[in-house]
Design an enzyme around this catalytic site. Sequence first.
Site, PDB file in Angstrom:
ATOM      1  N   LYS A 191       0.844  -1.195   0.000  1.00  0.00           N
ATOM      2  CA  LYS A 191       0.000   0.000   0.000  1.00  0.00           C
ATOM      3  C   LYS A 191       0.871   1.234   0.000  1.00  0.00           C
ATOM      4  CE  LYS A 191      -3.976   2.164   0.822  1.00  0.00           C
ATOM      5  NZ  LYS A 191      -3.654   2.963  -0.385  1.00  0.00           N
ATOM      6  N   ASN A 196      -1.402  19.339   0.278  1.00  0.00           N
ATOM      7  CA  ASN A 196      -2.516  18.762   1.033  1.00  0.00           C
ATOM      8  C   ASN A 196      -2.227  18.712   2.532  1.00  0.00           C
ATOM      9  OD1 ASN A 196      -3.537  16.090   2.380  1.00  0.00           O
ATOM     10  ND2 ASN A 196      -5.120  16.645   0.909  1.00  0.00           N
ATOM     11  N   SER A 249      -6.868   5.677   4.480  1.00  0.00           N
ATOM     12  CA  SER A 249      -6.895   4.893   3.233  1.00  0.00           C
ATOM     13  C   SER A 249      -7.332   3.464   3.537  1.00  0.00           C
ATOM     14  CB  SER A 249      -5.499   4.845   2.582  1.00  0.00           C
ATOM     15  OG  SER A 249      -5.299   5.952   1.747  1.00  0.00           O
ATOM     16  N   THR A 303      -4.139  12.971   6.666  1.00  0.00           N
ATOM     17  CA  THR A 303      -2.703  13.070   6.964  1.00  0.00           C
ATOM     18  C   THR A 303      -2.467  14.195   7.954  1.00  0.00           C
ATOM     19  OG1 THR A 303      -2.263  12.314   4.712  1.00  0.00           O
ATOM     20  CG2 THR A 303      -0.414  13.284   5.916  1.00  0.00           C
ATOM     21  N   LYS A 346       5.000   1.972  -3.280  1.00  0.00           N
ATOM     22  CA  LYS A 346       5.004   3.381  -3.701  1.00  0.00           C
ATOM     23  C   LYS A 346       5.221   3.452  -5.192  1.00  0.00           C
ATOM     24  CE  LYS A 346       4.987   7.468  -1.588  1.00  0.00           C
ATOM     25  NZ  LYS A 346       4.418   7.602  -0.231  1.00  0.00           N
ATOM     26  N   LYS A 376       5.595   2.377   8.170  1.00  0.00           N
ATOM     27  CA  LYS A 376       4.476   3.233   8.573  1.00  0.00           C
ATOM     28  C   LYS A 376       3.253   2.373   8.892  1.00  0.00           C
ATOM     29  CE  LYS A 376       4.161   6.810   5.961  1.00  0.00           C
ATOM     30  NZ  LYS A 376       3.878   7.697   4.803  1.00  0.00           N
TER      31      LYS A 376
HETATM   32  N1  GLU Z   1       1.050   8.940   0.161  1.00  0.00           N
HETATM   33  C1  GLU Z   1       0.630   8.818   1.527  1.00  0.00           C
HETATM   34  C2  GLU Z   1       1.794   8.394   2.393  1.00  0.00           C
HETATM   35  O1  GLU Z   1       2.930   8.605   2.067  1.00  0.00           O
HETATM   36  C3  GLU Z   1      -0.610   7.965   1.681  1.00  0.00           C
HETATM   37  C4  GLU Z   1      -0.463   6.535   1.285  1.00  0.00           C
HETATM   38  C5  GLU Z   1      -1.780   5.758   1.267  1.00  0.00           C
HETATM   39  O2  GLU Z   1      -2.788   6.316   1.671  1.00  0.00           O
HETATM   40  O3  GLU Z   1      -1.736   4.616   0.845  1.00  0.00           O
HETATM   41  O4  GLU Z   1       1.605   7.898   3.466  1.00  0.00           O
END
Ligand code: GLU
Length: 424
Positions: A79, A230, A358, A199, A115, A103
């Site tokens: 994810k 954002n 998410s 976030t 990613k 994370k």
């Molecule tokens: N791009 C965000 C992050 O770096 C969200 C990732 C997601 O929601 O999967 O955590």
Amino acid sequence: MTMLQEELETTENVNPYQTVQTQIETAAAILGLERDIVEILKRPKRVLCVNFSVKMDDGSVRVFEGFRSQHNDAIGPTKGGIRFHPDVNMDEVKALSMWMTFKCGVVNLPYGGGKGGVICDPHTLSKGELERVSRGFMEAIADIVGPEKDIPAPDVYTTPQIMGWMMDTFSRIKGSFSPGVITGKPLIVGGSKGRNEATARGCVFTIAEALKDAGKQLQNATVAIQGFGNAGRIAATLLAAQGCKIVAVSDSKGALYNPQGLDLAQVTQLKDTTGIMNYDARYHLQNPQDILELDVDILIPAALENVITRKNADKIKARIVAEAANGPTTPEADKVLFQKGILVIPDILANAGGVTVSYFEWVQNLMNYYWSEEEVNQKLRDVMVHSYRAVHDLAAEYKTDFRTAAYMISLKRVTEAMKARGWV
Ligand code: GLU
């Protein structure tokens, strides 16, 4: 050291892929993790590099390069977001996918890390071109993503609309409506209430906990925010609503600083129209990088990697650094900040609210049952506060910085899953 050596060794050149490997090694050493496990975790399991062509508005064809990295799927599907940025490169995407694994581990989500990124400057694309780039990239990676494989989301310069196009492309390829393939979608096509603010909201929960531990509160705390996308922009609004004084903000065009507090409504309005640098010129910071060195209670790096480096770490004056961005602090800078007694709430904790909601969005998609915003925010709060306390307590127990403690929690979880599946 010669000037040239000094220049070459500036931590601005630090490769995020090496940074995350250093971070893994540091926490793994304290845990006494087996070498086999560390070696597996130091690399992504799969990285896909794609080149796809897009018809531009002027009739020409342009080839875009993009990447999707899947780090570790021991706990569940991978994810993580997709960024559109001119500086995207494979090592950066690999590092970002690895940060996602840890994370998700800190906040205990049933995911591994992934990613993606496309090398492009979305500001120079028309809306039609942006749509074709988004659809082209999803088509190029469609084989390796899916609700039970790898679930993308927004990241730097990508939006709910882009997620909507990508979901549509994937659904067309599969021949069935697949909202669970991507999160951060517009509400009408399966997005979650509260995802857009998540976030920043999660980051604010961690800041409130840190202040509480220091016997302080949000009221009148001074805040500097680097990056007005954002995360940065919504964090500013949420913190101001709770009584903080936003004294400085910046974006890629420049920085503003007024020790008395900025007029946030005006800054936000300018951001949407002519740009924040049209704010009263008396409050322009000569050198935008100085925003990181202001004497404030809370510094929020909310832009890109490698901004707090060994070059400026000893000049940081904030009491708390809350990393809304991924990878803003290099390992050498981390050491300096820790010695100075500055509390760094690490990215993998501070900005985990985004992937947490998410996850809620994906769960709602799979159930086809949608929650109220209050429910989402309450669940997010529980996750963030609980995770913050766990990191805080472990850091106190081992006398480490929060980043190392957060990694320790994650590494334990991922290791347990890898062992349970018989990988080691
Ligand atoms: N791009 C965000 C992050 O770096 C969200 C990732 C997601 O929601 O999967 O955590």
